[in-house]
Design an enzyme around this catalytic site. Structure first.
Site, PDB file in Angstrom:
ATOM      1  N   ASP A 177      43.778  82.782   6.885  1.00  0.00           N
ATOM      2  CA  ASP A 177      45.036  82.684   7.638  1.00  0.00           C
ATOM      3  C   ASP A 177      45.832  83.981   7.561  1.00  0.00           C
ATOM      4  OD1 ASP A 177      44.782  79.994   8.548  1.00  0.00           O
ATOM      5  OD2 ASP A 177      45.074  79.345   6.473  1.00  0.00           O
ATOM      6  N   ASN A 213      36.853  83.282   0.997  1.00  0.00           N
ATOM      7  CA  ASN A 213      36.858  81.901   0.517  1.00  0.00           C
ATOM      8  C   ASN A 213      35.418  81.439   0.278  1.00  0.00           C
ATOM      9  OD1 ASN A 213      35.806  80.630   3.039  1.00  0.00           O
ATOM     10  ND2 ASN A 213      37.672  81.528   3.868  1.00  0.00           N
ATOM     11  N   LYS A 256      46.908  68.587  13.111  1.00  0.00           N
ATOM     12  CA  LYS A 256      46.205  69.739  13.707  1.00  0.00           C
ATOM     13  C   LYS A 256      45.649  69.387  15.091  1.00  0.00           C
ATOM     14  CE  LYS A 256      45.112  72.044   9.433  1.00  0.00           C
ATOM     15  NZ  LYS A 256      44.250  72.141   8.285  1.00  0.00           N
ATOM     16  N   LYS A 259      47.206  71.857  17.707  1.00  0.00           N
ATOM     17  CA  LYS A 259      46.296  72.860  18.279  1.00  0.00           C
ATOM     18  C   LYS A 259      45.709  72.395  19.611  1.00  0.00           C
ATOM     19  CE  LYS A 259      45.112  75.074  13.879  1.00  0.00           C
ATOM     20  NZ  LYS A 259      44.215  76.031  13.221  1.00  0.00           N
ATOM     21  N   LYS A 262      40.099 103.592  -2.970  1.00  0.00           N
ATOM     22  CA  LYS A 262      40.119 102.525  -3.978  1.00  0.00           C
ATOM     23  C   LYS A 262      41.462 102.529  -4.728  1.00  0.00           C
ATOM     24  CE  LYS A 262      37.729 100.913  -8.071  1.00  0.00           C
ATOM     25  NZ  LYS A 262      36.837 101.258  -9.160  1.00  0.00           N
ATOM     26  N   PHE A 293      37.849  71.794  12.867  1.00  0.00           N
ATOM     27  CA  PHE A 293      37.565  71.224  11.550  1.00  0.00           C
ATOM     28  C   PHE A 293      38.860  71.292  10.743  1.00  0.00           C
ATOM     29  CE2 PHE A 293      33.185  70.236  10.156  1.00  0.00           C
ATOM     30  CZ  PHE A 293      32.549  70.347  11.363  1.00  0.00           C
ATOM     31  N   ASP A 341      45.236  82.776  15.229  1.00  0.00           N
ATOM     32  CA  ASP A 341      44.558  81.477  15.104  1.00  0.00           C
ATOM     33  C   ASP A 341      43.577  81.370  16.277  1.00  0.00           C
ATOM     34  OD1 ASP A 341      43.828  78.707  15.323  1.00  0.00           O
ATOM     35  OD2 ASP A 341      45.498  78.249  13.974  1.00  0.00           O
ATOM     36  N   ILE A 342      42.286  81.508  15.966  1.00  0.00           N
ATOM     37  CA  ILE A 342      41.254  81.582  17.016  1.00  0.00           C
ATOM     38  C   ILE A 342      41.216  80.284  17.820  1.00  0.00           C
ATOM     39  CG2 ILE A 342      38.789  81.960  17.453  1.00  0.00           C
ATOM     40  CD1 ILE A 342      38.733  83.349  14.629  1.00  0.00           C
TER      41      ILE A 342
HETATM   42  O1  PMT Z   1      30.624  76.723   5.349  1.00  0.00           O
HETATM   43  P1  PMT Z   1      30.355  75.557   4.412  1.00  0.00           P
HETATM   44  O2  PMT Z   1      30.176  76.001   2.988  1.00  0.00           O
HETATM   45  O3  PMT Z   1      29.228  74.682   4.917  1.00  0.00           O
HETATM   46  O4  PMT Z   1      31.674  74.631   4.377  1.00  0.00           O
HETATM   47  C1  PMT Z   1      32.082  73.958   5.529  1.00  0.00           C
HETATM   48  C2  PMT Z   1      33.601  73.989   5.700  1.00  0.00           C
HETATM   49  C3  PMT Z   1      34.265  73.222   4.553  1.00  0.00           C
HETATM   50  C4  PMT Z   1      34.116  75.435   5.724  1.00  0.00           C
HETATM   51  C5  PMT Z   1      33.891  73.308   7.091  1.00  0.00           C
HETATM   52  O5  PMT Z   1      33.402  71.984   7.074  1.00  0.00           O
HETATM   53  C6  PMT Z   1      35.387  73.297   7.415  1.00  0.00           C
HETATM   54  O6  PMT Z   1      36.132  72.433   7.021  1.00  0.00           O
HETATM   55  N1  PMT Z   1      35.819  74.337   8.196  1.00  0.00           N
HETATM   56  C7  PMT Z   1      37.237  74.558   8.540  1.00  0.00           C
HETATM   57  C8  PMT Z   1      37.928  75.190   7.385  1.00  0.00           C
HETATM   58  C9  PMT Z   1      39.343  75.582   7.725  1.00  0.00           C
HETATM   59  O7  PMT Z   1      39.634  76.723   7.769  1.00  0.00           O
HETATM   60  O8  PMT Z   1      40.145  74.589   7.985  1.00  0.00           O
HETATM   61  P2  PMT Z   1      41.707  74.794   8.421  1.00  0.00           P
HETATM   62  O9  PMT Z   1      42.268  73.459   8.244  1.00  0.00           O
HETATM   63  O10 PMT Z   1      42.310  75.919   7.643  1.00  0.00           O
HETATM   64  O11 PMT Z   1      41.643  75.226   9.938  1.00  0.00           O
HETATM   65  C10 PMT Z   1      41.699  74.271  11.017  1.00  0.00           C
HETATM   66  C11 PMT Z   1      40.848  74.717  12.163  1.00  0.00           C
HETATM   67  O12 PMT Z   1      41.369  75.904  12.750  1.00  0.00           O
HETATM   68  C12 PMT Z   1      39.395  75.020  11.814  1.00  0.00           C
HETATM   69  O13 PMT Z   1      38.611  74.546  12.872  1.00  0.00           O
HETATM   70  C13 PMT Z   1      39.356  76.544  11.748  1.00  0.00           C
HETATM   71  O14 PMT Z   1      38.078  77.068  12.094  1.00  0.00           O
HETATM   72  C14 PMT Z   1      40.396  76.930  12.785  1.00  0.00           C
HETATM   73  N2  PMT Z   1      41.093  78.197  12.480  1.00  0.00           N
HETATM   74  C15 PMT Z   1      41.894  78.297  11.386  1.00  0.00           C
HETATM   75  C16 PMT Z   1      42.592  79.478  11.161  1.00  0.00           C
HETATM   76  C17 PMT Z   1      42.437  80.556  12.052  1.00  0.00           C
HETATM   77  N3  PMT Z   1      43.064  81.704  11.858  1.00  0.00           N
HETATM   78  N4  PMT Z   1      41.621  80.426  13.113  1.00  0.00           N
HETATM   79  C18 PMT Z   1      40.958  79.269  13.345  1.00  0.00           C
HETATM   80  O15 PMT Z   1      40.185  79.169  14.312  1.00  0.00           O
END
Ligand code: PMT
Length: 397
Positions: free
Chosen positions: A277, A208, A335, A339, A287, A321, A304-305
């Site tokens: 995800d 991403n 969330k 979470k 390849k 975030f 999901d960490i």
């Molecule tokens: O890196 P930059 O270019 O500066 O951009 C910053 C950002 C937009 C990436 C950052 O500000 C941000 O929003 N990060 C979270 C992105 C995200 O994956 O959001 P989510 O809504 O999908 O996930 C929710 C939360 O669960 C996040 O804290 C994520 O780190 C965590 N997560 C999600 C999936 C997973 N498998 N494990 C996780 O820990």
């Protein structure tokens, strides 16, 4: 912060206007003084143009004494930065000579003094220069560099002035440090940042647009606030913030493993990473050839960490975030509850200049019984404010 940049006579002074420009871009007030030797290399007019203020070159100058003479300059500055600092200037500082504007300002100022030496490597390693550097450090003068590489004299070695970007980063860190309370002193903060990469085959992957800038800015801010910081970073091209310990990973599974290995020591976990995800269920070891018109990849869920950390029996404070294109509050609060988080920081993505890969961000922060908005600002300054909020809301109970 007010920085008095002193430019001395070394060839590296051709880089000094760039220092002024970058400092001004960071909201720093800059005035410039030059030695006579520096004026042989570069005209004061260049610095006047980039700083927007007259350049000072003379100790005894009727006009300057009426405006900003050596004592006024010495009093005005919060920081005296000498870049480049020649071997001669360093020696004069040690001796306490006061025979020109710069050496007099050095004696008259109470400002923080920083030197960025630049000279031929034999001159740098000479016992006299090394002794001078030791003496200056013992008098609390900060020495930045010098760096290593090819030199104007044709030799290769230690003696190059650090790049303007590195000098300015050190100064901006200093500026931020002076304005931040050590609210995280004694705390261990664990942060994930950047994207993850999910391999399809040895040459392709799914990922991403995360650059890691937001997570790295938070790691820097937490470190400035006094925390010991571990940063688990996906594949990004960013320098590690000063004082931060960094673990590089690639996939969501490797990020999960790295976090679980150290999380027991953490007081605070901040999940900034844009973790994939899903991963490719059957990764090919060779390849994949384009033999058919279309191709189907089966994906399976990654761990999901954040949810796994918040489910631990002795869990740290957990901050998530949320990257959303719409219904920011609804999805973010969902969330927060689902979470089991202490706080969630929601940013709108898919908007130019915000969220992914930009230098700025605007966020809405939610906790169970509260909310705070932060309008668009640099990720560096946003991070300092978010760390302040996390300290107040989540740690001072
Ligand atoms: O890196 P930059 O270019 O500066 O951009 C910053 C950002 C937009 C990436 C950052 O500000 C941000 O929003 N990060 C979270 C992105 C995200 O994956 O959001 P989510 O809504 O999908 O996930 C929710 C939360 O669960 C996040 O804290 C994520 O780190 C965590 N997560 C999600 C999936 C997973 N498998 N494990 C996780 O820990």
């Amino acid at each position: 912060m007010k920085v008095l940049l002193a430019v001395t006579g070394g060839i590296a002074c051709y880089k000094s206007p760039e220092i002024v420009r970058r400092l001004v871009d960071n909201g720093v007030e800059v005035r410039v003084i030059m030695t006579h030797s520096a004026c042989e290399f570069i005209k004061p007019l260049v610095f006047q143009a980039v700083s927007g203020f007259p350049v000072h070159t003379e100790l005894l100058d009727e006009q300057a004494e009426a405006g900003m003479g050596h004592i006024e300059l010495a009093r005005w500055a919060d920081v005296l930065l000498i870049a480049p600092a020649t071997a001669n200037t360093l020696a004069k500082m040690v001796a306490g000579t006061a025979d020109d504007l710069l050496s007099t300002v050095c004696l008259a100022t109470t400002a923080t003094q920083i030197v960025a030496p630049a000279m031929n490597s034999m001159m740098w390693y000479h016992a006299a220069t090394q002794a001078n550097i030791e003496t200056l450090q013992s008098r609390n003068v900060t020495v930045l560099g010098p760096g290593e590489g090819s030199q104007a004299c044709g030799e290769t070695g230690v003696g190059r002035m650090l790049e303007p970007a590195d000098i300015v980063r050190a100064l901006v860190d200093l500026k931020d440090q002076s304005g931040v309370d050590k609210t995280l002193a004694g705390k261990q903060v664990l942060i994930t940042a950047g994207p993850t990469r999910e391999d399809v085959d040895p040459v392709r992957f799914i990922s991403n647009h995360s650059s890691g800038k937001m997570g790295f800015a938070l790691a820097r801010a937490a470190s400035i606030a006094g925390a010991r910081v571990t940063l688990v970073a996906g594949p990004v091209s960013l320098d590690t913030p000063a004082g931060v310990s960094r673990v590089d990973v690639t996939s969501a599974e490797s990020m999960h493993k790295a976090v679980m290995q150290v999380v027991s020591e953490a007081d605070v976990f901040i999940a900034v990473a844009a973790v994939a995800d899903y991963r490719v269920a059957e990764q090919s070891e060779s390849k994949i050839k384009k033999t058919s018109a279309d191709m189907v990849l089966r994906l399976e869920r990654n761990p999901d960490i954040l949810a796994d950390v918040s489910a631990l029996p002795n869990r740290p404070v957990c901050i998530g975030f949320a990257a959303e294109t719409d219904n920011l509050e609804g999805y973010a609060r969902d969330k927060l509850t689902r979470k089991n988080l202490d706080m969630i920081i929601a940013n709108r993505v898919g908007v130019a200049g915000n969220g992914f890969n930009s230098d700025k961000n605007a966020v809405e922060v939610f906790w169970p019984d509260g909310h705070q908005s932060f309008t668009a600002r640099s990720k560096q300054s946003l991070a300092l404010e978010l760390i302040g909020l996390i300290s107040t809301r989540c740690l001072s109970k």
